[in-house]
Design a protein around this motif. Sequence first.
Motif, PDB file in Angstrom:
ATOM      1  N   LEU A 116       0.831  -1.191   0.000  1.00 11.97           N
ATOM      2  CA  LEU A 116       0.000   0.000   0.000  1.00 11.97           C
ATOM      3  C   LEU A 116       0.876   1.255   0.000  1.00 11.97           C
ATOM      4  N   SER A 117       1.909   1.219   0.814  1.00 11.56           N
ATOM      5  CA  SER A 117       2.819   2.346   0.911  1.00 11.56           C
ATOM      6  C   SER A 117       3.482   2.601  -0.445  1.00 11.56           C
ATOM      7  N   ILE A 139       0.872   4.003  -2.959  1.00 11.30           N
ATOM      8  CA  ILE A 139       0.549   5.413  -2.744  1.00 11.30           C
ATOM      9  C   ILE A 139       1.703   6.299  -3.221  1.00 11.30           C
ATOM     10  N   THR A 140       2.928   5.887  -2.915  1.00  8.54           N
ATOM     11  CA  THR A 140       4.084   6.671  -3.353  1.00  8.54           C
ATOM     12  C   THR A 140       4.126   6.765  -4.875  1.00  8.54           C
ATOM     13  N   ARG A 173       1.319   8.979  -6.390  1.00  6.82           N
ATOM     14  CA  ARG A 173       1.558  10.426  -6.282  1.00  6.82           C
ATOM     15  C   ARG A 173       2.776  10.861  -7.081  1.00  6.82           C
ATOM     16  N   PHE A 216      -0.545   7.997   5.871  1.00  8.07           N
ATOM     17  CA  PHE A 216       0.649   7.390   5.288  1.00  8.07           C
ATOM     18  C   PHE A 216       1.810   8.365   5.223  1.00  8.07           C
ATOM     19  N   ASP A 217       1.517   9.553   4.682  1.00  9.28           N
ATOM     20  CA  ASP A 217       2.569  10.553   4.554  1.00  9.28           C
ATOM     21  C   ASP A 217       3.035  11.036   5.927  1.00  9.28           C
ATOM     22  N   LYS A 223       5.409   8.625   7.177  1.00  8.17           N
ATOM     23  CA  LYS A 223       6.684   8.762   6.455  1.00  8.17           C
ATOM     24  C   LYS A 223       7.496   9.932   7.000  1.00  8.17           C
TER      25      LYS A 223
END
Lengths: 399, 80
Positions: A296-297, A300-301, A304, B41-42, B45
Amino acid sequence: MSKFLMPSLGADMESAILMEWLVKEGDRVSKGQIIAEVETSKGVIEIEVFEDGIVEKLLVKEESECKVGEPLAIIASDEKKPLHVEEKHESKQPVVQETKEEQIVSEPPKPTALHVEQEARLKISPAARKKAGETGADLSKFDPNDGVVQLSKIEAASTTEQEEPTKIESKSDTHIEKNSGMRQAIATAMSRSNAEIPHYYLSTSINMTPALKYLEELNKKRSIKDRILPVAILIRAVVLSLKEVPELNGFWQNNSHQISKEIHPGIAIALRKGGLITPALLNADIMTIDDTMNSLSDLITRTRGGKLRSTEMTSQTITITNLGDLGVESVFGVIYPPQLAVVGLGAIIDSPWAEGDALCVRKVMRATLAGDHRATDGRTGGVFLDRLNHYLQNPKELL
Amino acid sequence: MTKEELKRAIIEQILEIAPDVDESEIDPDANIQRSLEIDSFDFLKILTSLNEKVGIEVPEADYAKVDTVEHMAEYFSKHL
């Protein structure tokens, strides 16, 4: 020999710009390899080839606009043919055997691990690429090893390069322009959905305290980089529930209900400056909770950063939309055709909650389901929400 | 690290993780996630990369104490 066609990267796409070929004539390619990048209203998408072979001819030049289905290249079959060369997945939708009304379909391209590493090439965000196109910035000046080229870098480069400041648009103009294409694409797909799909809607409140407590215990033992976010357990719970209620996972196509064996939930990901993309979390059914969090991470990265692959844009078997971060209590989704359902997850909010005879405060989340009434009805959806609730009350089963 | 240096480091990380945020949009007293549309999420991070830089690990239970740039810098300076 076969033609490699411009794939349809969603029900709403008519054409796209072929930005860059990542192979040249004479190159050997293998199934699942990324051979080109195209720019759509949703950003730059990496296009994969669906068979082994040799690139005989590239039919279109870079930076030209091509319609969906237009031949882009000719791929000659490999001399060393594998025994079963039947699976020619030119179409982006799952191959369906026409039998009875409910069929099990098997998904075409499994994401391949044997994706050949390409030499370092420039990664550039959609907005940056667009700006570069407008200002004529020289992309060869950027070092591919410096990470993704963002809009600000192009803007900086073009202000130093160009003496004609009048040519440079303001940042906000670019965003408006970029958004309108995507907004239009979303509007087209959603109007079609509302016109064609008879939706039914269900909603249920779920006590999230057990799952969150469990997660807290789990995270205490972990370093910050291995921490699991609530959204990962939610997705995991949805996927496990779909395994038990597969009728909601698949497509309505050719007037028939097609159930997909694989579970590839499309995850609604907001782009910070507007717009929305729902790429697939491929093969979520065979993931652990850690895999789910990591994938998922990564998804999403890349969403974007404008680096999605074509299979991620075309394989979704259901959509999950989670507006919890914004504090929205419940979201009633619009089904993305030809999918059968959309799961909506709201914010986790401290709420009064009755337990036995007592009234207490619990972390409560409202989960919703919009289903396609042609394929299933409220009973199926109800069973699904019941299973979802079950998993979240028994979080150990989610690992 | 002084509190000012910590604030600088936090802002740098926000800009790195969310490159489309403009530095002028960052209000040190505003909720980082809501005001800049940074999702969980961000946010994780940002905390992860600050952990690498500053060496402070924010447990989940303390997320409410690091909701703004100001609060985060304060939290870090206390735990340094």
